[in-house]
Design a protein around this motif. Sequence first.
Motif, PDB file in Angstrom:
ATOM      1  N   PRO A  60       0.872  -1.038  -0.092  1.00 32.69           N
ATOM      2  CA  PRO A  60      -0.166   0.045   0.000  1.00 32.69           C
ATOM      3  C   PRO A  60       0.935   1.275  -0.273  1.00 32.69           C
ATOM      4  N   LEU A  77      -6.048  -7.200   2.189  1.00 35.63           N
ATOM      5  CA  LEU A  77      -5.124  -6.186   1.849  1.00 35.63           C
ATOM      6  C   LEU A  77      -4.276  -6.564   0.438  1.00 35.63           C
ATOM      7  N   ARG A  99       3.556 -13.028   8.847  1.00 38.87           N
ATOM      8  CA  ARG A  99       4.351 -12.007   8.230  1.00 38.87           C
ATOM      9  C   ARG A  99       4.661 -10.977   9.730  1.00 38.87           C
ATOM     10  N   GLY A 116      -2.149  -0.233  10.024  1.00 33.24           N
ATOM     11  CA  GLY A 116      -0.896   0.458   9.602  1.00 33.24           C
ATOM     12  C   GLY A 116      -1.151   0.753   8.018  1.00 33.24           C
TER      13      GLY A 116
HETATM   14  C1  LIG Z   1      -0.796 -10.240  11.063  1.00 28.72           C
HETATM   15  C2  LIG Z   1      -1.040  -8.977  10.564  1.00 28.72           C
HETATM   16  C3  LIG Z   1      -2.306  -8.407  10.651  1.00 28.72           C
HETATM   17  C4  LIG Z   1      -2.401  -7.127  10.356  1.00 28.72           C
HETATM   18  N1  LIG Z   1      -3.951  -6.386  10.440  1.00 28.72           N
HETATM   19  C5  LIG Z   1      -4.032  -5.182  10.171  1.00 28.72           C
HETATM   20  C6  LIG Z   1      -5.290  -4.638   9.914  1.00 28.72           C
HETATM   21  O1  LIG Z   1      -6.299  -5.248  10.277  1.00 28.72           O
HETATM   22  N2  LIG Z   1      -5.570  -3.425   9.464  1.00 28.72           N
HETATM   23  C7  LIG Z   1      -4.396  -2.711   9.145  1.00 28.72           C
HETATM   24  O2  LIG Z   1      -4.601  -1.407   8.534  1.00 28.72           O
HETATM   25  N3  LIG Z   1      -3.109  -3.014   8.890  1.00 28.72           N
HETATM   26  C8  LIG Z   1      -2.913  -4.266   9.729  1.00 28.72           C
HETATM   27  N4  LIG Z   1      -1.631  -4.890   9.414  1.00 28.72           N
HETATM   28  C9  LIG Z   1      -0.711  -3.998   9.205  1.00 28.72           C
HETATM   29  C10 LIG Z   1      -0.323  -3.547   7.630  1.00 28.72           C
HETATM   30  O3  LIG Z   1      -0.387  -4.866   7.056  1.00 28.72           O
HETATM   31  C11 LIG Z   1       0.905  -2.887   7.194  1.00 28.72           C
HETATM   32  O4  LIG Z   1       0.723  -1.732   8.041  1.00 28.72           O
HETATM   33  C12 LIG Z   1       0.955  -2.573   5.975  1.00 28.72           C
HETATM   34  O5  LIG Z   1       0.737  -3.702   4.956  1.00 28.72           O
HETATM   35  C13 LIG Z   1       1.968  -1.845   5.715  1.00 28.72           C
HETATM   36  O6  LIG Z   1       2.183  -1.543   4.267  1.00 28.72           O
HETATM   37  P1  LIG Z   1       3.629  -1.186   3.477  1.00 28.72           P
HETATM   38  O7  LIG Z   1       2.877  -0.890   2.056  1.00 28.72           O
HETATM   39  O8  LIG Z   1       4.282  -0.449   4.299  1.00 28.72           O
HETATM   40  O9  LIG Z   1       4.291  -2.783   3.402  1.00 28.72           O
HETATM   41  P2  LIG Z   1       3.971  -4.240   3.008  1.00 28.72           P
HETATM   42  O10 LIG Z   1       2.344  -4.460   3.033  1.00 28.72           O
HETATM   43  O11 LIG Z   1       4.798  -5.227   3.718  1.00 28.72           O
HETATM   44  O12 LIG Z   1       4.520  -4.218   1.484  1.00 28.72           O
HETATM   45  C14 LIG Z   1       5.709  -4.046   1.126  1.00 28.72           C
HETATM   46  C15 LIG Z   1       5.745  -4.917  -0.297  1.00 28.72           C
HETATM   47  O13 LIG Z   1       7.350  -4.655  -0.515  1.00 28.72           O
HETATM   48  C16 LIG Z   1       7.775  -5.992  -1.224  1.00 28.72           C
HETATM   49  N5  LIG Z   1       9.200  -5.999  -0.920  1.00 28.72           N
HETATM   50  C17 LIG Z   1       9.897  -6.041   0.172  1.00 28.72           C
HETATM   51  N6  LIG Z   1      11.009  -5.912  -0.126  1.00 28.72           N
HETATM   52  C18 LIG Z   1      11.373  -5.842  -1.326  1.00 28.72           C
HETATM   53  C19 LIG Z   1      12.665  -5.634  -2.212  1.00 28.72           C
HETATM   54  N7  LIG Z   1      13.890  -5.429  -1.705  1.00 28.72           N
HETATM   55  N8  LIG Z   1      12.114  -5.784  -3.519  1.00 28.72           N
HETATM   56  C20 LIG Z   1      11.067  -5.806  -3.989  1.00 28.72           C
HETATM   57  N9  LIG Z   1      10.008  -5.803  -3.378  1.00 28.72           N
HETATM   58  C21 LIG Z   1       9.994  -5.678  -2.031  1.00 28.72           C
HETATM   59  C22 LIG Z   1       6.927  -6.821  -0.420  1.00 28.72           C
HETATM   60  O14 LIG Z   1       6.973  -8.301  -1.050  1.00 28.72           O
HETATM   61  C23 LIG Z   1       5.524  -6.189  -0.290  1.00 28.72           C
HETATM   62  O15 LIG Z   1       4.712  -6.675  -1.324  1.00 28.72           O
HETATM   63  C24 LIG Z   1      -1.431  -5.965   9.880  1.00 28.72           C
HETATM   64  C25 LIG Z   1      -0.140  -6.790   9.980  1.00 28.72           C
HETATM   65  C26 LIG Z   1      -0.066  -8.146  10.175  1.00 28.72           C
HETATM   66  C27 LIG Z   1       1.433  -8.765   9.783  1.00 28.72           C
END
Ligand SMILES: Cc1cc2nc3c(=O)[nH]c(=O)nc-3n(C[C@H](O)[C@H](O)[C@H](O)COP(=O)(O)OP(=O)(O)OC[C@H]3O[C@@H](n4cnc5c(N)ncnc54)[C@H](O)[C@@H]3O)c2cc1C
Length: 561
Positions: free
Chosen positions: A25, A124, A311, A346
Amino acid sequence: MERNEAELAPRDSMDFDVVIVGAGPAGLAAAIRLMQLAQEAEQELSVVVLEKGSEVGAHILSGAVIDPSGLDSLIPDWRSKGAPLTTQVKKDRFLYLGAAGELALPNFLMPPLMNNHGNYIGSLGDLTRWLGEQAAELGVEVYPGFAASEILYSEDGSAVVGVATGDMGVGRDGVPKESFTRGMELRGKYTLFAEGARGSLTKQLTADFKLDEGCQPQKYGIGLKEVWEIKPENHQPGLVQHSFGWPLDNKTGGGSFLYHYGENLVSVGFVVHLNYENPYLSPYDEFQRFKTHPAIAPIFEGGKRIAYGARAITEGGWQSLPQLVFAGGALLGCAAGMVNVPRIKGSHNAILSGKAAAEAAFAAIQDGRSHDILAAYEEEVRTGAIARDLKPVRNVKPLWSRFGTFAGIMLGGIDMWANTILKGVGFGYTLKHGKPDYAAIRRAASARKIEYPKPDGVLTFDKLTNVSFSGTNHEEDQPVHLRLADPNIPISVNLPEFAEPAQRYCPAGVYEVIDDGAGDPRFQINAQNCVHCKTCDIKDPSQNINWVCPEGGGGPNYPSM
Ligand SMILES: Cc1cc2nc3c(=O)[nH]c(=O)nc-3n(C[C@H](O)[C@H](O)[C@H](O)COP(=O)(O)OP(=O)(O)OC[C@H]3O[C@@H](n4cnc5c(N)ncnc54)[C@H](O)[C@@H]3O)c2cc1C
Ligand code: SF4
């Protein structure tokens, strides 16, 4: 013979305005916002997103109850555009579980910020797939199956100038195979790192630029999740249920989530805070045991588990936010750690941070700048909506860690009420987290052994059977992506001191101690099972495991997590 970098053909290089690592996201919100701004200004802009999963969403695992504030500000008409969030929260239930019974906490005791009304339940992973489509329609180049494995620095090392994807087709012994393909350099005026919790490049940037100097250590939990299709008579669409207590003891932080959504779907999961002390604890087995509670098991009767995964989730919150910007780039979303822990949310902050970083980067590019510091992004996160979300809950996790689950949750509730009434100031203090999670583990000699019940194959499952429901797949003949700084430590230190906890904290059975009884135990890494949760990188007591990206496209293939 290992391949020698100097003898390899130079990598091809492509130039972009903005390079984004990670199609979660945060990364996709940044890409979308950049293109929206470019269209408004009628300006050409080149934006690329790299994603290590085989497709967008393949590595995303979340609850998820989604606060729509992020989406509302990024794509105000997301509802009419068909975003896959259709189940509105109808009922909030909060339970304290004992071994045989449960106590429902009255909703009026909860501070208003804990209320889930107005939020949506969904996957998500599906939402990011949809965001990926929106980004592509706006002209973003989205490349799933490509892991960013190296940071490119300016000649003097002072600024980030892009990233390189890993070489493909390298054998387990490091020797190029017939299928060898050189990685690619993607250079940008700005590079945004949106790798999620415990990103591998983020870890390196944090060390190189000392981004975590002056903040508290990041804290984490491991979240394990299954998706179930249940009998229609057990389904209560819109029900959001959280629990704490059993099967964890009072000193071990964590709890469950259970969300009813879609067509008879239930997302059930369990989070164990990674500052747990007992090396014999197995987060996976605690999760399985949780499902057998008399208040929980009946929900799944006659249903079937259709997906599994795990995760890490960031839990440090406000006081653990590192410096977000450095010359040439920024950390977005959970790469920096933007989860509101008591709300377990998050994704809204990830989207808001992506949007804010995009606005800062676009303004800088319009001013003719590049490879410098996006101070406006840091300023927005520290004073805007993300700060207003994270600050009022900043003491909940430290209170929970210090006083145990029962008292910690009560004190956390009082603290959140104080922050609600006194507008984010609360009682005026910010508690520290103290030591990093790996340092919390106790010596095995002083810890209680835990016997877990055997899985029944109906409600509870063994690890490897469940891993097959994560769609995990890696090219087997490639270098092991779980790098041990010292290969002797698992057997010479971790086994005698901590009963090698990797065997239990890994939710995918990657680490095994093979003991044939001849007094010569061996540490085995089944890297192909890895679901990329990053727990080993966080929790290894010797900090000997470094998780690096395997070949792009490897890892879980989550359907809708
Ligand atoms: C069990 C659990 C339950 C949760 N429940 C909720 C909820 O109910 N509501 C809510 O709002 N939040 C929830 N969260 C938190 C939420 O999922 C995170 O805050 C959110 O996913 C963060 O988004 P992000 O884009 O920062 O990272 P992520 O969603 O982790 O996305 C990161 C992306 O980057 C990719 N990536 C990583 N490193 C590399 C690399 N070096 N090269 C290429 N690609 C890469 C990964 O494959 C992934 O697709 C939960 C989390 C967990 C683990
Ligand atoms: S090896 Fe590490 S990152 Fe992979 S599943 Fe196990 S604990 Fe998670």
